[in-house]
Design a protein around this motif. Sequence first.
Motif, PDB file in Angstrom:
ATOM      1  N   LEU A  92       0.109  -2.382  -4.571  1.00  0.00           N
ATOM      2  CA  LEU A  92      -0.493  -1.416  -5.486  1.00  0.00           C
ATOM      3  C   LEU A  92      -0.229   0.015  -5.052  1.00  0.00           C
ATOM      4  O   LEU A  92      -0.125   0.920  -5.878  1.00  0.00           O
ATOM      5  N   PHE A  93      -0.122   0.227  -3.734  1.00  0.00           N
ATOM      6  CA  PHE A  93       0.182   1.572  -3.234  1.00  0.00           C
ATOM      7  C   PHE A  93       1.568   1.999  -3.723  1.00  0.00           C
ATOM      8  O   PHE A  93       1.761   3.148  -4.169  1.00  0.00           O
ATOM      9  N   LYS A  94       2.534   1.075  -3.662  1.00  0.00           N
ATOM     10  CA  LYS A  94       3.877   1.417  -4.118  1.00  0.00           C
ATOM     11  C   LYS A  94       3.907   1.668  -5.618  1.00  0.00           C
ATOM     12  O   LYS A  94       4.617   2.562  -6.097  1.00  0.00           O
TER      13      LYS A  94
ATOM     14  N   SER B  38       6.628   2.815  -0.490  1.00  0.00           N
ATOM     15  CA  SER B  38       5.897   1.851   0.334  1.00  0.00           C
ATOM     16  C   SER B  38       5.022   2.640   1.306  1.00  0.00           C
ATOM     17  O   SER B  38       5.280   3.822   1.562  1.00  0.00           O
ATOM     18  N   PRO B  39       3.974   2.030   1.867  1.00  0.00           N
ATOM     19  CA  PRO B  39       3.156   2.745   2.858  1.00  0.00           C
ATOM     20  C   PRO B  39       3.998   3.288   4.012  1.00  0.00           C
ATOM     21  O   PRO B  39       3.762   4.408   4.477  1.00  0.00           O
ATOM     22  N   HIS B  40       4.987   2.510   4.471  1.00  0.00           N
ATOM     23  CA  HIS B  40       5.831   2.969   5.573  1.00  0.00           C
ATOM     24  C   HIS B  40       6.608   4.227   5.184  1.00  0.00           C
ATOM     25  O   HIS B  40       6.666   5.204   5.953  1.00  0.00           O
TER      26      HIS B  40
ATOM     27  N   ARG C   2      -4.029 -10.138 -11.208  1.00  0.00           N
ATOM     28  CA  ARG C   2      -3.043  -9.062 -11.147  1.00  0.00           C
ATOM     29  C   ARG C   2      -3.778  -7.727 -11.286  1.00  0.00           C
ATOM     30  O   ARG C   2      -4.650  -7.566 -12.112  1.00  0.00           O
ATOM     31  N   TYR C   3      -3.376  -6.767 -10.447  1.00  0.00           N
ATOM     32  CA  TYR C   3      -3.957  -5.438 -10.518  1.00  0.00           C
ATOM     33  C   TYR C   3      -2.810  -4.447 -10.687  1.00  0.00           C
ATOM     34  O   TYR C   3      -1.838  -4.487  -9.941  1.00  0.00           O
ATOM     35  N   PRO C   4      -2.879  -3.565 -11.678  1.00  0.00           N
ATOM     36  CA  PRO C   4      -1.750  -2.679 -11.945  1.00  0.00           C
ATOM     37  C   PRO C   4      -1.555  -1.586 -10.895  1.00  0.00           C
ATOM     38  O   PRO C   4      -0.470  -1.393 -10.406  1.00  0.00           O
ATOM     39  N   ARG C   5      -2.613  -0.861 -10.549  1.00  0.00           N
ATOM     40  CA  ARG C   5      -2.498   0.269  -9.615  1.00  0.00           C
ATOM     41  C   ARG C   5      -3.751   0.370  -8.756  1.00  0.00           C
ATOM     42  O   ARG C   5      -4.777  -0.224  -9.067  1.00  0.00           O
ATOM     43  N   LEU C   6      -3.621   1.174  -7.701  1.00  0.00           N
ATOM     44  CA  LEU C   6      -4.803   1.428  -6.874  1.00  0.00           C
ATOM     45  C   LEU C   6      -5.793   2.299  -7.643  1.00  0.00           C
ATOM     46  O   LEU C   6      -5.391   3.278  -8.285  1.00  0.00           O
TER      47      LEU C   6
END
Length: 309
Positions: free
Chosen positions: A237-239, A245-247, A194-198
């Motif tokens: 992670l981007f969100k 979201s990226p979009h 699990r990764y919290p953020r970018l």
Amino acid sequence: MKYPHSIPLWHPNGEPVPSATPSRVVLSSVDTKWNDIVVEQHHVPSSERADEMYKRHVIAINIGHSFTWEFVKDGRVHRVQRARGAITFFPSHQPFSGRLKIERGAFANLLFLALNPVFVTRVAERLELDVDRIELVEQRRGTDPTFCHIALALRAGIQTGDALDRMYGEALSTALAVHLLREYGAAVPEQKKRYPRLPREKLVRAMEYIQDQLGTDLTVSGIAQAVYMSPYHFTRLFKKSTGQSPHQYVVEARVRKAKELLTTGKFTISEVALHVGFADQAHLTRHFKRVFGLPPQRLLSCRKPQIVV
């Protein structure tokens, strides 16, 4: 409008089922840029399927009145009522049989989502799941709010023409595949990390890449590749890092760039729309009003110099 049947049925021996089918396609994603999913809305009268299969993973959702589905299991005939919102999942290359029964002159209103199995496998690998432990099996459920939400979002994108770009289809296809793997598999997979953020440097690089490529056909895969990440992990992670979201981020970035260009007075609205990656002026106008609360034409008129007497 007449649409082709883009989700064919096959016999177990590999022969295609004849294209003459009682169902009528009333909406299709055939004209979108979506690569890994096909979306079709069918009107289906009473009909029967005998030992047939799909080569894609197919989700069928009843979006109309209830109907009866008859099928044989363990040597017994089962009759189930399929109410509005009911879900049936047909895994690829798994034959099924059944009879759809509905009143004479009426039809079932079904929304079909067909996912490329190779794409689903890629999503599983990006999730760091043990693909060998996942067996997708045919299922019928009274409802599945997640599937319904994604399906209706995809249908809305086709109906309005406002979400036909590759990123929109890619994002929802990925969400669909993730839910399918987690909820419709015979084994429950575990995620290893699990990764919290970018990390900040990846976030900055992603934003710079988006700004540099606004006028191109941006995809989540392309942005993720620029920061050396899988599309799924990057999207998640981007969100978490941006709240979008990226979009959503790309659309808003395009709108803000459009405003910047329009205020120079050097371009028409149509020219700006194409320059920043929108399909046309109407596409830009819809999103411009959503972000800034007024259409771009009014912005231009507000900036005209006033003559003081």
